[in-house]
Scaffold this active site. Structure first.
Site, PDB file in Angstrom:
ATOM      1  N   ASP A  73       0.763  -1.114   0.007  1.00 47.40           N
ATOM      2  CA  ASP A  73       0.129   0.058   0.188  1.00 47.40           C
ATOM      3  C   ASP A  73       0.865   1.317   0.041  1.00 47.40           C
ATOM      4  OD1 ASP A  73      -2.339   1.172   0.171  1.00 47.40           O
ATOM      5  OD2 ASP A  73      -2.437   1.206   2.403  1.00 47.40           O
ATOM      6  N   CYS A 110     -21.051 -11.751  -5.849  1.00 46.51           N
ATOM      7  CA  CYS A 110     -22.085 -10.659  -4.913  1.00 46.51           C
ATOM      8  C   CYS A 110     -23.404 -10.779  -5.313  1.00 46.51           C
ATOM      9  CB  CYS A 110     -21.602  -9.166  -5.491  1.00 46.51           C
ATOM     10  SG  CYS A 110     -20.315  -8.705  -4.559  1.00 46.51           S
ATOM     11  N   CYS A 148     -16.121   9.273   0.414  1.00 48.22           N
ATOM     12  CA  CYS A 148     -15.934   8.121   1.220  1.00 48.22           C
ATOM     13  C   CYS A 148     -15.585   8.548   2.603  1.00 48.22           C
ATOM     14  CB  CYS A 148     -14.829   7.080   0.600  1.00 48.22           C
ATOM     15  SG  CYS A 148     -14.548   5.705   1.679  1.00 48.22           S
ATOM     16  N   CYS A 202     -21.589  -6.619   4.885  1.00 44.78           N
ATOM     17  CA  CYS A 202     -21.377  -7.367   3.847  1.00 44.78           C
ATOM     18  C   CYS A 202     -21.774  -8.818   4.537  1.00 44.78           C
ATOM     19  CB  CYS A 202     -19.983  -7.357   3.313  1.00 44.78           C
ATOM     20  SG  CYS A 202     -19.621  -8.783   2.129  1.00 44.78           S
TER      21      CYS A 202
END
Length: 315
Positions: A136, A190, A216, A251
């Site tokens: 990252d 999904c 976000c 989720c």
């Protein structure tokens, strides 16, 4: 050819076993090359200004799309997943909330050390291979490479989802000059579910599979360095002071999340018990004690205070 293929598969088993011994729970391999399908997507995303004030996202466009430009000689991208799902979460749900990935020690350091060790093991076993580790911290499209390597599919919340472990994990890469047989992607599961897109309070996921990062909560509370947060988000932050887990918490695949086993990711015992009033009266000294080694350093004490002050407008 058969001989070299067998050799490459022996490397594969060696790498997987060494990575798992270091705590990574999933490892996959992709052939390094130009990400042809991603190029127009990335261009569109940048043109729409979905990256907000993250100017660095527009830098190194070519290198971001081709590992061989970032690290010449790269033949294989090894993608690795490390779980961070905590055993316990914050006690006071009305207090400012911190994203789970930041509970413990800053993952950049923890994972970099593991990748260095993995590279060292590979050099001992294979010989003088060239490699570079990424967490990252460079223009690497980590989710795309992990998806190509079959470690999960890209969910509607734009997070990588692993069907056996959900999405509370870090993604890391090793670029190596070894040729290793690539793995293929897996199916997107999904289906018709829209829980993540429905739950996002700021409409950052208005279009499934596409994130408007400028809306976000993670971007607003971490990446945005302005003196104050935009008033358009008053009443929409749902108590998040650093990052946001909403689209992961809702989720259904995260019912498969398993408690992480990495000591470095254990939170400071006092952190989980902080009440709203304790957050509001947080001093820089306490901030350093609780979060001095965590990813919260990225906002600095002043940034965290700014976020907490903004949340007070919601009370």
């Amino acid at each position: 050819v058969v001989c070299s293929d067998m050799k490459h598969d022996a490397y594969k088993a060696l790498i997987i076993n060494a990575a798992k011994a270091l705590g990574f729970f999933h490892v996959g391999f992709s052939q390094a090359g130009f990400l042809e399908e991603e190029a127009p997507r990335l261009e569109h995303w940048l043109q729409q200004n979905y990256h907000g004030k993250m100017a660095y996202m527009a830098n190194h466009f070519d290198k971001r799309l081709d590992p061989r430009l970032l690290e010449p000689g790269t033949k294989t991208v090894i993608s690795l997943l490390l779980n961070y799902y905590p055993e316990k979460t914050q006690q006071d749900l009305n207090a400012p909330q911190i994203a789970k990935y930041a509970y413990g020690k800053d993952y950049h350091y923890v994972i970099k050390d593991k990748l260095k060790e993995l590279l060292f093991t590979l050099r001992q076993e294979v010989g003088d291979i060239q490699g570079r580790a990424f967490v990252d911290s460079a223009p690497v499209m980590d989710k795309v490479w992990a998806q190509k390597a079959g470690l999960g599919w890209m969910g509607k919340n734009t997070n990588l989802i692993d069907p056996k472990n959900g999405s509370f994990f870090f993604i890391a890469e090793l670029f190596v000059d070894l040729e290793i047989s690539p793995d293929g992607p897996i199916k997107d599961y999904c289906g018709t579910c829209t829980r993540c897109t429905d739950a996002c309070p700021t409409d950052a996921l208005a279009t499934p599979y596409l994130i408007d990062a400028s809306k976000c909560i993670s971007y607003l509370t971490i990446e945005l360095k302005d003196a104050d947060l935009p008033s358009a988000f008053n009443g929409k932050m749902e108590n998040w002071a650093f990052g946001c887990d909403i689209c992961q918490d809702v989720c259904p695949w995260n019912r498969f999340s398993k408690v992480q086993k990495e000591d470095a990711f254990e939170p400071h015992p006092e952190f989980l018990n902080l009440s709203s009033s304790e957050w509001e009266s947080l001093t820089e000294e306490t901030f350093q004690m609780l979060f001095g080694k965590s990813a919260l350093k990225r906002t600095k004490f002043s940034g965290l205070k700014r976020n907490i002050q903004f949340l007070k407008k919601d009370y």
